[in-house]
Structures are given as structure tokens and as C-alpha cells.
Design a protein around this motif. Structure first.
Motif, mmCIF file in Angstrom:
data_model
loop_
_atom_site.group_PDB
_atom_site.id
_atom_site.type_symbol
_atom_site.label_atom_id
_atom_site.label_comp_id
_atom_site.label_asym_id
_atom_site.label_seq_id
_atom_site.Cartn_x
_atom_site.Cartn_y
_atom_site.Cartn_z
ATOM 1 N N ARG A 173 -21.055 -23.367 -48.731
ATOM 2 C CA ARG A 173 -21.239 -24.799 -48.913
ATOM 3 C C ARG A 173 -20.851 -25.484 -47.613
ATOM 4 O O ARG A 173 -19.707 -25.384 -47.167
ATOM 5 C CB ARG A 173 -20.382 -25.329 -50.067
ATOM 6 C CG ARG A 173 -20.665 -26.781 -50.447
ATOM 7 C CD ARG A 173 -19.827 -27.208 -51.636
ATOM 8 N NE ARG A 173 -20.154 -28.546 -52.094
ATOM 9 C CZ ARG A 173 -19.674 -29.662 -51.535
ATOM 10 N NH1 ARG A 173 -18.822 -29.574 -50.524
ATOM 11 N NH2 ARG A 173 -20.021 -30.846 -52.006
ATOM 12 N N ALA A 174 -21.822 -26.136 -46.976
ATOM 13 C CA ALA A 174 -21.573 -26.823 -45.707
ATOM 14 C C ALA A 174 -22.316 -28.151 -45.711
ATOM 15 O O ALA A 174 -23.499 -28.195 -46.050
ATOM 16 C CB ALA A 174 -22.038 -25.966 -44.530
ATOM 17 N N GLN A 175 -21.611 -29.212 -45.379
ATOM 18 C CA GLN A 175 -22.187 -30.556 -45.333
ATOM 19 C C GLN A 175 -22.891 -30.898 -46.644
ATOM 20 O O GLN A 175 -23.962 -31.494 -46.665
ATOM 21 C CB GLN A 175 -23.156 -30.665 -44.144
ATOM 22 C CG GLN A 175 -22.482 -30.457 -42.802
ATOM 23 C CD GLN A 175 -23.451 -30.513 -41.641
ATOM 24 O OE1 GLN A 175 -24.655 -30.343 -41.805
ATOM 25 N NE2 GLN A 175 -22.930 -30.747 -40.447
ATOM 26 N N GLY A 176 -22.290 -30.469 -47.745
ATOM 27 C CA GLY A 176 -22.823 -30.791 -49.054
ATOM 28 C C GLY A 176 -23.924 -29.870 -49.537
ATOM 29 O O GLY A 176 -24.324 -29.940 -50.701
ATOM 30 N N ALA A 177 -24.433 -28.989 -48.667
ATOM 31 C CA ALA A 177 -25.516 -28.080 -49.042
ATOM 32 C C ALA A 177 -24.947 -26.794 -49.621
ATOM 33 O O ALA A 177 -24.029 -26.194 -49.058
ATOM 34 C CB ALA A 177 -26.386 -27.771 -47.828
ATOM 35 N N PHE A 178 -25.515 -26.356 -50.730
ATOM 36 C CA PHE A 178 -25.055 -25.176 -51.455
ATOM 37 C C PHE A 178 -26.125 -24.098 -51.345
ATOM 38 O O PHE A 178 -27.303 -24.359 -51.579
ATOM 39 C CB PHE A 178 -24.813 -25.579 -52.907
ATOM 40 C CG PHE A 178 -24.659 -24.434 -53.863
ATOM 41 C CD1 PHE A 178 -23.450 -23.750 -53.954
ATOM 42 C CD2 PHE A 178 -25.705 -24.044 -54.685
ATOM 43 C CE1 PHE A 178 -23.306 -22.707 -54.844
ATOM 44 C CE2 PHE A 178 -25.559 -23.012 -55.584
ATOM 45 C CZ PHE A 178 -24.360 -22.334 -55.658
ATOM 46 N N ALA A 179 -25.729 -22.858 -50.966
ATOM 47 C CA ALA A 179 -26.715 -21.806 -50.785
ATOM 48 C C ALA A 179 -26.065 -20.439 -50.865
ATOM 49 O O ALA A 179 -24.842 -20.304 -50.749
ATOM 50 C CB ALA A 179 -27.413 -21.961 -49.427
ATOM 51 N N GLY A 180 -26.895 -19.409 -51.045
ATOM 52 C CA GLY A 180 -26.410 -18.046 -50.908
ATOM 53 C C GLY A 180 -26.074 -17.805 -49.447
ATOM 54 O O GLY A 180 -26.688 -18.403 -48.560
ATOM 55 N N ALA A 181 -25.093 -16.954 -49.182
ATOM 56 C CA ALA A 181 -24.638 -16.759 -47.802
ATOM 57 C C ALA A 181 -24.606 -15.291 -47.421
ATOM 58 O O ALA A 181 -24.226 -14.445 -48.224
ATOM 59 C CB ALA A 181 -23.244 -17.362 -47.621
ATOM 60 N N THR A 182 -25.014 -15.003 -46.183
ATOM 61 C CA THR A 182 -24.861 -13.663 -45.642
ATOM 62 C C THR A 182 -23.641 -13.675 -44.726
ATOM 63 O O THR A 182 -23.447 -14.618 -43.960
ATOM 64 C CB THR A 182 -26.096 -13.238 -44.833
ATOM 65 O OG1 THR A 182 -26.360 -14.219 -43.815
ATOM 66 C CG2 THR A 182 -27.322 -13.130 -45.736
ATOM 67 N N VAL A 183 -22.826 -12.649 -44.802
ATOM 68 C CA VAL A 183 -21.606 -12.618 -44.000
ATOM 69 C C VAL A 183 -21.706 -11.653 -42.833
ATOM 70 O O VAL A 183 -20.827 -11.601 -41.984
ATOM 71 C CB VAL A 183 -20.371 -12.254 -44.855
ATOM 72 C CG1 VAL A 183 -20.141 -13.308 -45.910
ATOM 73 C CG2 VAL A 183 -20.523 -10.886 -45.492
ATOM 74 N N GLY A 184 -22.779 -10.883 -42.761
ATOM 75 C CA GLY A 184 -22.963 -10.000 -41.611
ATOM 76 C C GLY A 184 -21.855 -8.976 -41.480
ATOM 77 O O GLY A 184 -21.312 -8.476 -42.464
#
Length: 232
Positions: A173-184
Motif C-alpha cells: 500500500r503506497a500513496q493510498g494505492a492497494f496492490a499485490g506486491a513482489t518482494v524480489g
């Protein structure tokens, strides 16, 4: 030549990030208390985000959660990430353990300019992932597989135990945007010094997460209650 330069950049950044993680400054008791409060707010924000059906489904079934508020992503050409956070494990009775402090660090290749802060919410869904969390150090992709969590209005309907292919699923969650995340190429390491500062005694992460070794301060109890409320 460009490929060689990129590889050198990756090597240098990885060395810096891992070295920084190994010598990371522990949080004092006040900072640790603030981090636990931020973790509780993170859960509230994620669970009340639009299209949060899949995270709700995962939280109800997760063996553990990893909460990294305000993880920093920064770099040019080669990006890196670093952050303090906590992990909580689900107990046999369905309640949640006291938080154990962790540090996440890693490196990834990409064209990222400037710096960005984001919240990271990771759901540990399989026993292999839980075993990794209970160790002092976890390398994602080695000790436990990790994938970006599904999102969207139909994501929850398509989820089932059989559909889960990874040990851990992550959301950002960044700047209000919610998404699936890859952590590499990231790793998670127990922050023993911060655990000691927060609980006022020596205790391993496993002792904290399995219960009975420490007494949860007020902020920790609140985090445990928030997790319990949304995982019912």
C-alpha cells in the motif's frame, strides 16, 4: 558493457543492503512501541481497503502475518528495500501471538528513480513458510516461496486451499494505492535487540511467538486484538 555495469551495481547494492541489515540500529522502546502501533493501523487500512476480499480470506486462514509499515524503496537503475516490522503467529485457539520484531532487506533490478515509502502486508499460508518465520533468518525464494497476492472483486471467489501455490503472499500500500506486491530477492531477519528493548528481557523470536515467555505491552495487545477482529 551495460549488462556488466548492471551486474556490478546489483552486487554492490546487495552487499550494502545485507551489510546494513546485519548492523541495523535497533529501535529503542519508544520507537518499537510506535512501530507496533503503526502495524495495527496498517492492518486496519488493508482490511478496509476497496477490493480487500482476498486479503480478508487469507487473514482468516493465515498461519502468520508479517507487517512492515513504511518500508523504504530507493535507488537509481538498481533498487533496494529496507524496513523494520513485526511478525505475529496464529495460535492453536485462533488468537494471535505477541509480535516479534523483524528486519526486511533486499535488492532488485529495476529503473526506480528517487525514494518511496510503502506498507507491506505478508500472509504466511503454508507450514513451510511458518517454519521459515520461526527461524532467525528467512530468504524468500529459498526458505519460503513468495508471490504477489491476488486483487480484484473476483479474486476472493477464486481462492481455495488448492489454488494457493506459494508459501507466502504479499500486498503493498503506497500513496493510498492497494496492490499485490513482489518482494524480489529479499530476506527477513529477527531483530533481537529491538525485542529486548520492547519486552525488557532476552527472548528468542520463537519463544515470543509460541507464547508464555513475554508479557504483551498495551500496543501489542491492541495489535493482537485487531488481527483477531478481522480474522474471525
Amino acid at each position: 558493457m551495460r549488462q556488466i555495469g548492471k551486474r556490478i551495481g546489483v552486487f554492490i547494492l546487495a552487499a550494502l543492503v545485507l551489510g546494513f541489515a546485519g548492523h541495523a540500529m535497533a529501535l529503542d522502546k519508544f520507537e518499537a512501541e510506535l512501530k507496533v502501533k503503526e502495524a495495527a493501523i496498517l492492518v486496519e487500512k488493508f482490511m478496509t481497503s476497496p477490493d480487500s476480499g482476498a486479503p480478508h480470506w487469507m487473514l482468516k486462514r493465515a498461519k502468520a502475518v508479517i507487517l512492515i509499515p513504511n518500508m523504504v524503496k530507493a535507488g537509481f537503475v538498481v533498487g533496494g528495500k529496507y524496513g523494520h516490522g513485526v511478525v505475529c503467529v496464529r495460535k492453536a485457539d485462533g488468537s494471535w501471538s505477541e509480535p516479534s520484531f523483524m528486519v526486511i532487506a533486499g535488492a532488485n533490478v529495476g529503473f526506480q528513480i528517487g525514494a518511496e515509502s510503502m506498507d507491506l502486508f505478508m500472509f504466511v499460508m503454508r507450514e513451510r513458510g511458518l517454519e521459515g518465520v520461526l527461524k532467525n533468518q528467512v530468504k524468500f525464494g529459498v526458505d519460503a516461496s513468495v508471490a504477489a497476492g491476488p486483487v480484484g472483486r473476483t479474486a476472493e471467489a477464486s481462492l481455495s486451499a488448492a489454488s494457493l501455490s506459494a508459501d507466502v503472499y504479499s500486498y503493498s500500500r503506497a500513496q493510498g494505492a492497494f496492490a499485490g506486491a513482489t518482494v524480489g530477492a529479499a530476506g527477513l531477519e529477527v531483530d533481537e535487540d529491538t525485542n529486548k528493548s520492547y519486552y525488557g528481557k532476552d527472548a528468542t523470536s520463537k519463544e515470543i511467538l509460541q507464547g508464555g515467555k513475554v508479557v504483551a505491552p498495551e500496543a501489542a495487545r491492541h495489535l493482537m486484538e485487531v488481527l483477531a477482529r478481522y480474522s474471525k
